[in-house]
Design an enzyme around this catalytic site. Structure first.
Site, PDB file in Angstrom:
ATOM      1  N   HIS A 174     112.797   9.105  92.898  1.00 34.33           N
ATOM      2  CA  HIS A 174     112.509  10.160  91.915  1.00 34.33           C
ATOM      3  C   HIS A 174     113.078  11.505  92.340  1.00 34.33           C
ATOM      4  CE1 HIS A 174     109.631   7.141  90.592  1.00 34.33           C
ATOM      5  NE2 HIS A 174     109.460   7.810  89.474  1.00 34.33           N
ATOM      6  N   ALA A 197     116.425  11.559  86.368  1.00 34.43           N
ATOM      7  CA  ALA A 197     117.832  11.163  86.426  1.00 34.43           C
ATOM      8  C   ALA A 197     117.999   9.798  87.085  1.00 34.43           C
ATOM      9  CB  ALA A 197     118.637  12.207  87.193  1.00 34.43           C
ATOM     10  N   GLU A 248     115.114   2.385  79.029  1.00 34.22           N
ATOM     11  CA  GLU A 248     116.243   3.306  79.217  1.00 34.22           C
ATOM     12  C   GLU A 248     117.532   2.767  78.600  1.00 34.22           C
ATOM     13  OE1 GLU A 248     113.994   2.606  81.509  1.00 34.22           O
ATOM     14  OE2 GLU A 248     113.101   4.594  81.643  1.00 34.22           O
TER      15      GLU A 248
END
Ligand SMILES: Cc1ncc(C[n+]2csc(CCOP(=O)(O)OP(=O)(O)O)c2C)c(N)n1
Lengths: 334, 327
Positions: free
Chosen positions: B132, B87, B63
């Site tokens: 999550h 996200a 990421e």
């Protein structure tokens, strides 16, 4: 090319170098040195706010690498970035003005020493975050690869920064995608107050290249010609589409971590010893004079020109206006 | 009325990318599992067929490097779209978002723009649990230099994504996972949903409800409908953009209705609702006939087991009870 770190010795005799190139290398190194001596002076005099990290003693690296780049190539720099910025061809007046926090500076006084950028010469920015530049350089290289524009990206970083996770993410991504990136480690033996061997798992950071299946090189960073020659070889390799290279340049941090650092962690003698015997500018002078390619007078002439340019940069910075408080919100959004 | 067609939220974002990538070859997409798999929610399906795997790029699980590389590519003249998978994973790359993406334009004196989009599928889906399911918009509302949007329906999903791709500022595009399969009418003609402008979903005179994203559909709308039945006329505002926030729309509405409730899925403490309440308290206190009410999730991580997750979810009935106390 093998993925083992190799110590590259210079192979081209000094007398075979193009005279103009040698003059240019000297001019850059002296520009960095004199620029920073002024910055140090004015910081201590209270004219410059914030933090200032000096590159003095490491001039050979930025100078030697940048001599192989064009204005179109990209670089990402560090908190110790004046040298890279000057070597990439930035304007001394606007740099000095930025460091003084003036409106005429590169960032209109919003950046300061740690946040200078000059996009017109491909200098994509210094970074106040250690290890912040790697992934950005990888992204710029990805842009070049997608556009097939032939540019390469170079990211400079310290030995301390090589322990950031971003180093590993960036090397892996660049290697997996064969991106045109040169990773240049400036191993100056110190990360702030910490000697690098006490916090780093390998003696030579270049060895880490093996973990990513890319070539790793090591050079004497205080010999500008070694840096020049080796980076020429690796820049050619990268430009030919072979993917990234890790180049470790061994050097030493002559100054404190920042201007004003009390430096309790090492002795003055240790520093003096390096400065006297292993200083890239002195070593270069001795080499070129001995080889008979440049004379003392040639060097002095360059030195004098640079001195005048730095004086002018300081004058420009001192006389420039500060930004107006009304500019606070400028450039927040496009 | 312009011609419309009924498509899913996911299809709407795909069309936005198709159109923008066809128009501008500096636009490219990267993220984990987006090319081969089409994105974990299918939101990239078919895109590589049109643009190839260079422009629709599967990345390593990295990421930090994805966001950093998007910033770098933007600095080098591209318009990247980076996908965060979930996200929640944006928290891995805090530096790249906070210190790099958001700051470069300002800190370098406006020399260079950072025209990139970060797509961030957020919010509760069934039993995805604590790592999550988060709604993180409040964190990013707190960073100067970023734009943050959160569409609640397919039409806005497409219009906001197209605007985000063309915006020269970095934009975080929150897309609620539960919305991907929802359907809605989307204009056939090209259009753009402006960033920074809230939408008045229904007009009303007694109470302003501000909401956004999936919560607007699943909670705020039912609340508004129930309130209407009780004789409370609700003005429902879809915020659409979290930052920069559309203060004017909120203040104008509260000036008309004299009451304000904010409903969002993110935890109430430190949420966007607090910001909206503060704006109205500072600039519109005189309009108010009742205390402002904020409704958000309880201040816990999202739990896994069904009964716990049910307990965590916002309940329109409970919110209605709260609202009735405003009268
Ligand atoms: C992420 C991050 N951690 C810590 C710091 C504080 N800091 C600034 S420079 C520095 C040392 C960096 O050492 P190195 O990478 O070897 O570079 P050098 O200063 O020696 O050139 C530290 C710890 C920072 N700016 N950013």
């Amino acid at each position: 090319m093998c993925a083992k770190a190799i110590l590259k010795e210079p192979t081209i005799p000094v007398k075979n170098y193009d005279r103009d190139l040698l003059i240019e290398l000297y001019r850059k190194m002296v520009s960095i040195r004199l620029f920073e001596q002024k910055v140090e002076h004015h910081f201590l005099a209270g004219d410059i706010p914030g933090f200032v990290h000096l590159y003095i003693g490491e001039e050979g690296i930025g100078t030697g690498v940048m001599a192989n780049l064009t204005k179109e190539d990209y670089i990402e720099s560090t908190h110790r970035g004046h040298g890279h910025t000057i070597a990439k061809g930035a304007d001394l007046n606007r740099m000095m003005a930025e460091i003084f926090g003036k409106k005429t500076g590169y960032c209109k006084g919003k950046g300061g020493s740690m946040h200078i950028a000059d996009f017109s010469v491909g200098m994509l920015g210094a970074n106040g975050i250690v290890g912040g530049g790697y992934t950005l350089a990888v992204g710029a290289a990805l842009a070049s690869k997608l556009r097939e524009d032939g540019r390469i990206s170079v990211v400079f970083f310290g030995d301390g920064a090589s322990n950031r996770g971003t180093f590993h993410e960036a090397l892996n991504m660049a290697a997996a995608w064969k991106l045109p990136v040169l990773f240049v480690c400036e191993n100056n033996e110190w990360a702030s107050t910490t000697p690098y061997l006490t916090t780093t798992s390998v003696a030579d950071i270049a060895d880490r290249a093996q973990g990513y299946g890319i070539p790793g090189y090591m050079v004497d960073g205080n010999d500008v010609l070694s840096v020049y020659e080796t980076s020429k070889e690796v820049v050619d390799y990268i430009r030919s589409g072979n993917g990234p290279v890790l180049l470790e340049c061994k050097t030493y941090r002559i100054k404190g971590h920042f201007v004003g650092d009390p430096e309790k962690y090492r002795t003055k003698e240790e520093v003096q010893e390096v400065f006297d015997n292993n200083n890239p500018i002195n070593r270069f002078e001795e080499k070129v004079i001995e080889a008979g390619v440049l004379s003392r007078e040639d060097l002095d002439a360059v030195y004098g020109e640079v001195e005048a340019a730095i004086e002018e940069a300081v004058r420009y910075a001192l006389e420039s206006p500060e930004p107006d408080p009304s500019e606070l919100f400028d450039d927040l959004y496009v | 009325m312009a011609e419309t067609k009924k498509i899913t939220f996911s299809q709407a974002t795909l069309e936005a990318m198709q159109e923008e990538m066809e128009r501008d070859d500096t636009v490219f997409v990267m993220g984990e599992d987006i090319a081969r798999q089409g994105g974990i929610f299918g939101q990239f399906k078919g895109l590589p067929d049109s643009f190839g795997s260079d422009r629709v790029r599967d990345t390593p699980i990295t990421e930090t490097a994805i966001v950093g590389a998007a910033v770098g590519a933007a600095l080098a003249g591209m318009r990247p779209i980076a996908d965060m998978h979930f996200a929640d994973f944006m928290l891995v790359c805090g530096d790249e978002i906070y210190n790099q993406m958001a700051k470069v334009h300002y800190m370098f004196g406006g020399q260079k723009t950072v025209p990139m989009v970060l797509r961030a599928p957020d919010g509760l889906i069934n039993q995805a649990a604590a790592q999550h399911s988060q709604s993180l918009e409040a964190i990013f509302q707190h960073i100067p230099g970023l734009k943050v949007v959160a569409p609640s329906n397919p039409a806005d999903a497409k219009g906001l994504l197209k605007s985000a791709i063309r915006d020269d500022n970095p934009v975080i595009y929150f897309e609620h996972k539960a919305l991907f399969n929802t359907k809605g009418e989307v204009p056939v003609e090209e259009y753009f949903t402006p960033i920074g402008k809230a939408d008045i979903v229904t007009e009303g005179s007694d109470l302003t409800i501000v909401s956004y994203s999936n919560c607007l559909q699943t909670v705020a709308k039912p609340v508004a409908e129930m309130a209407e039945k009780e004789g409370i006329s609700v003005e429902l505002i879809d915020l659409r953009t979290i930052s920069p926030i559309d203060k004017d729309a909120i203040l104008e509405s509260v000036a008309k209705t004299s009451r304000l409730a904010i409903i969002h899925e993110a935890v109430k403490q430190g949420g966007v609702g607090g910001e909206i309440a503060a704006i109205v308290a500072e600039e519109g206190l005189d309009y108010l006939d009742a205390p402002i009410m904020r409704f958000g999730s309880p201040f816990t991580p999202v739990p896994f087991a069904r009964p716990l997750e049910q307990a965590y979810r916002l309940k329109p009935e409970a919110i209605l009870e709260g609202i009735k106390r405003m009268f």
